[in-house]
Write an enzyme that holds these catalytic residues in place. Structure first.
Site, PDB file in Angstrom:
ATOM      1  N   HIS A  74       0.893  -1.307  -0.078  1.00 26.31           N
ATOM      2  CA  HIS A  74       0.123   0.051   0.040  1.00 26.31           C
ATOM      3  C   HIS A  74       0.859   1.190  -0.035  1.00 26.31           C
ATOM      4  CE1 HIS A  74      -3.584  -2.336   0.667  1.00 26.31           C
ATOM      5  NE2 HIS A  74      -2.740  -3.128   1.460  1.00 26.31           N
ATOM      6  N   ASN A  84      -6.681   0.564  -2.732  1.00 23.57           N
ATOM      7  CA  ASN A  84      -7.364   1.185  -1.726  1.00 23.57           C
ATOM      8  C   ASN A  84      -7.011   2.618  -1.463  1.00 23.57           C
ATOM      9  OD1 ASN A  84      -5.394   0.157  -0.591  1.00 23.57           O
ATOM     10  ND2 ASN A  84      -6.232  -0.327   1.406  1.00 23.57           N
ATOM     11  N   ASP A 105      -8.672  -4.866  -2.680  1.00 19.47           N
ATOM     12  CA  ASP A 105      -7.972  -5.127  -1.173  1.00 19.47           C
ATOM     13  C   ASP A 105      -8.351  -4.450  -0.160  1.00 19.47           C
ATOM     14  OD1 ASP A 105      -5.925  -6.830   0.187  1.00 19.47           O
ATOM     15  OD2 ASP A 105      -4.815  -5.031   0.280  1.00 19.47           O
ATOM     16  N   HIS A 129      -8.886 -10.423  -1.273  1.00 17.51           N
ATOM     17  CA  HIS A 129      -9.039 -10.099   0.159  1.00 17.51           C
ATOM     18  C   HIS A 129      -9.877 -11.052   0.653  1.00 17.51           C
ATOM     19  CE1 HIS A 129      -8.527  -7.607   3.859  1.00 17.51           C
ATOM     20  NE2 HIS A 129      -9.867  -8.042   4.107  1.00 17.51           N
ATOM     21  N   HIS A 166      -2.473 -12.648   1.055  1.00 12.59           N
ATOM     22  CA  HIS A 166      -2.033 -12.902   2.802  1.00 12.59           C
ATOM     23  C   HIS A 166      -2.803 -14.114   3.323  1.00 12.59           C
ATOM     24  CE1 HIS A 166      -5.821 -10.276   2.637  1.00 12.59           C
ATOM     25  NE2 HIS A 166      -4.860  -9.166   2.633  1.00 12.59           N
ATOM     26  N   ASP A 224       2.032  -7.072   2.192  1.00 15.02           N
ATOM     27  CA  ASP A 224       1.111  -6.257   2.767  1.00 15.02           C
ATOM     28  C   ASP A 224       1.531  -5.024   3.545  1.00 15.02           C
ATOM     29  OD1 ASP A 224      -1.405  -5.547   3.113  1.00 15.02           O
ATOM     30  OD2 ASP A 224      -2.155  -7.007   4.309  1.00 15.02           O
ATOM     31  N   HIS A 274       0.843   3.450   8.529  1.00 13.41           N
ATOM     32  CA  HIS A 274      -0.127   4.271   9.355  1.00 13.41           C
ATOM     33  C   HIS A 274       0.678   5.243  10.012  1.00 13.41           C
ATOM     34  CE1 HIS A 274      -3.636   2.068   7.908  1.00 13.41           C
ATOM     35  NE2 HIS A 274      -3.188   0.959   8.013  1.00 13.41           N
TER      36      HIS A 274
END
Lengths: 310, 425
Positions: free
Chosen positions: B63, B95, B152, B179, B232, B305, B309
């Site tokens: 991501h 996403n 995802d 996912h 995953h 993955d 954050h």
């Protein structure tokens, strides 16, 4: 004697000596709250914040009485009147309150681990007054004290916790504490309200209430938490009452009816009938009285503990 | 630097089968010779002293957060972390905000990544806005450069829509990356349902939340002949289903993350939000099944993955924290430490799972370590242990549970797109 723990976050992994010390310290405070002047200067000059992020009446009142009877300075913080509503994070809220120089924090929060998280980031001593479905250690301590008061000992007792085990912090703290103290613990409830892998907690599991009652010297009847939508895991309150409700009729059938505890507040005629709640086997109101004394013991032991004690 | 002589490189190349210590001369981004002695050359020489030179690693599940969440990561910082971790290519999940559900966003990402040493491969959404309601413009996405399709972060719940997506994507020979999660079984849970959640009271996600969805998808893939890739993999049940489906000839591939073959739900007992990810850390049995799946080939790829954050987003109550951890800089170390050194995988098999297989699944060109081929290399030193300091991460975020851990196989650098990027000490 001093506690080995600096915070009371839960009873899991709390050594037997610490639990023993808290229970043994409680009678002297029980004596204090039965005096005409129910106050001692033990925590004079100590500032305690009651940080409640979830509504609670009895636990907050019980803690506040315990704090005031120890002469602590008490501040109440409720999430509904706080900056939490303005989007402030829990950590910022806690750090701001700590910046005002407090010594101890009594905390209730709906998320498991919230006091563990804050205790790592802050310097005050933390007491968990309930974190979601995780732990409620002072409730379990007052339950254990109340049982011990009646039976004389916890070792070897058969204690069954009945109801919504999956969502219950009271259940978890009781399981951890009672097992540490040598009691044999069982749980009873519909399988849809038991945690997956419940056996891993080291408890016996009953799904038949009468079998559970025959096993038990003591039963701790949990509240059906209607507000948590536990109802989705069983069809109706009526069916719950019929299958798991503790009634005088059920207890009458037993040669040795168990001692009955309930952490409150009661849903009368749901998990417990009034004739049991108000009957001779019930120690529900003694639990409430003992709760103040147990909390005084915890506050005293943590509040007067020195770093060199550990 | 687009020309360099790597002396004493231990070439490990699953495709050519090369496994030898020799010299690699790269001129203007192309391998001009392999073997010693290399012709005298004026290019810079780096003596690798027997360190590994492998075909460039490809992380097929990251991501990068751009566009939309640039405070967590950008294409620049995410690819810098990829390079530091030994990856020359990353497939970025859709996403974002806006999501990668239009050609414009695919092109914007490719534009932002142009000139970087790391190939950025956008994964297009399966459904518009990733909402699971109607099919995204898959032909347009593929035409703009999307390498695969995925919603995802969210599953495609509607079975008919998933069926149509399987059929439609056959036109491009690109996989649907699912996912796999039955959200009704997840029921707002956040940790594995098992002995640890029984103790912590954290809302649990049962393993069947994943397995039920994988079972359905495998039936849809078998029925349609579609290409299915399981993101995953976290449960023993999924490993068994994929293994059995492969035997039946279903066109399925699967990936596992380093954290799922390294950590179990025991890590969540301390309420550290850097142990919160989806799917959650699972039981020891699940972890062992994933290792067995990697060993026997059921699981084709290792993918991180990588989910950055911001610190303040993770420093909150456990259930409020976002799911995910960063992983680009620890993936190779964890693969070597947890799989190669204990003998679960040979080094060649590890390179296959980090390079050959993910590239094949995404339909990318094979990397060959042969003269005349563009140089696309990952260099790491099996004899050099190193310690991960998250404060020095190239990622914009710091959410890793592996801070302070020690790993074999220090990354020396990558070579790709005519650039040698040296990993920092």
């Amino acid at each position: 004697m001093a506690l080995s723990i600096r915070h009371l976050l839960g009873l899991e992994n709390v050594p037997r000596e610490d639990i023993q010390l808290i229970l043994d310290t409680t009678p002297s405070f029980l004596e204090v709250i039965n005096r005409p002047i129910k106050k001692v200067p033990t925590l004079q000059g100590t500032t305690i914040v009651n940080l409640f992020f979830e509504s609670s009446t009895r636990t907050r009142v019980s803690f506040e009485l315990a704090e005031r009877r120890l002469s602590a300075d008490v501040v109440n913080f409720a999430a509904s009147t706080s900056s939490v509503n303005k989007g402030e994070t829990l950590l910022d809220t806690a750090r701001n309150i700590e910046a005002m120089k407090v010594d101890m924090v009594v905390m209730r929060h709906s998320v498991p681990g919230a006091p563990h998280f804050l205790s790592r980031m802050c310097t005050s001593a933390f007491i968990n007054a309930g974190d979601g479905a995780h732990e409620h250690p002072t409730q379990a301590l007052l339950d254990m004290y109340s049982i011990r008061q009646k039976t004389g000992a916890l070792e070897g007792l058969n204690v069954c916790i009945i109801g919504d085990i999956a969502h219950s912090r009271v259940a978890r703290s009781n399981i951890f504490g009672l097992k540490t103290m040598g009691a044999s613990v069982a749980v009873c409830g519909p399988p849809s309200l038991l945690p997956h892998d419940v056996e891993s907690l080291g408890v016996r599991v009953f799904t038949n209430l009468d079998e559970a009652l025959s096993f038990s010297d003591v039963i701790n009847v949990l509240r059906i938490q209607l507000e948590r939508k536990a109802g989705a895991a069983f069809p109706s309150l009526r069916e719950y009452r019929e299958t798991f409700g503790i009634t005088g009729k059920r207890l009458e059938r037993l040669p040795n009816p168990p001692l009955v505890l309930h952490p409150g507040p009661l849903n009368r005629e749901v998990e417990i009938s009034s004739d049991v709640a108000d009957g001779p086997a019930s120690i529900i109101l003694e639990q409430v009285t003992n709760g103040v004394a147990v909390r005084m013991a915890v506050l005293y032991l943590l509040g007067t503990r020195k770093e060199s004690d550990s | 630097m687009n020309s360099v002589l790597f002396k004493n490189a231990h070439i490990v190349d699953p495709i050519s089968g090369r496994d030898e210590v020799t010299d690699i001369l790269i001129e203007h981004g192309t391998i001009s010779s392999i073997g010693k002695p290399a012709a005298p050359s004026s290019v810079e020489t780096i003596d690798l002293k027997g360190a590994i030179a492998a075909p460039g690693f490809c992380d097929m599940h990251v991501h990068l957060r751009e566009p939309g969440y640039e405070h967590k990561e950008t294409i620049a910082t995410g690819t810098a972390a990829a390079a530091a971790g030994g990856f020359t290519a990353v497939a970025c999940m859709p996403n974002t905000d806006p999501p990668i559900d239009s050609a414009e966003v695919v092109r914007a990402i490719i534009d932002l990544a142009s000139g970087l040493a790391v190939d950025v491969l956008p994964v297009g959404a399966i459904t518009r806005k990733r909402e699971g309601e109607e099919l995204a413009p898959l032909a347009e996405l593929a035409g703009a450069g999307a390498v695969a399709f995925s919603d995802d972060g969210a599953p495609v719940v509607n079975s008919r829509l998933m069926r149509i997506a399987f059929e439609y994507a056959l036109m491009f020979n690109k996989p649907l990356i699912q996912h796999a999660e039955d959200l009704s079984l997840t029921n707002n849970g956040c940790v594995h349902e098992g002995a640890v959640s029984a103790r912590t009271g954290l809302p649990p996600i049962p393993s069947i939340s994943e397995t039920v969805m994988v079972a359905r998808d495998l039936m849809l893939a078998a029925y349609t002949g579609g290409l299915y890739h399981v993101s995953h993999v976290s449960t023993a049940g999924t490993v068994n289903l994929v293994r059995e489906a492969k035997k039946r000839g279903v066109r399925v591939t699967a990936e596992a993350t380093p954290h799922h073959f390294t950590l179990t739900d025991e890590a969540t007992a301390g309420f550290d939000t850097n142990t919160k990810m989806k799917p959650p850390l699972r039981s020891r049995d699940d972890l062992e099944a994933i290792k067995e799946g990697l060993r026997d080939g059921t699981i084709d790829a290792i993918a991180t993955d990588h989910a950055p954050h911001a610190e303040h987003e993770k420093l909150v109550e456990y259930t409020y924290a976002p799911f995910g951890i960063i992983g680009l800089e620890t993936a190779v170390g964890l693969t070597l430490r947890e799989l190669v050194l204990p003998g679960v995988l040979t080094l060649v098999e590890a390179v296959e799972k980090l390079s050959t297989n993910p590239r094949r699944i995404l339909g990318l060109k094979e990397i060959r370590l042969e003269p005349g081929e563009p140089a696309n290399l990952t260099l790491f030193d099996m004899n050099n242990r190193w310690t991960f300091d998250v404060a020095k991460s190239k990622s914009k975020s710091r959410n890793s549970p592996f801070h302070g851990e020690s790993f074999p196989g220090k990354i020396i650098g990558i070579f790709n797109r005519q650039q040698f990027i040296r990993a920092n000490d």
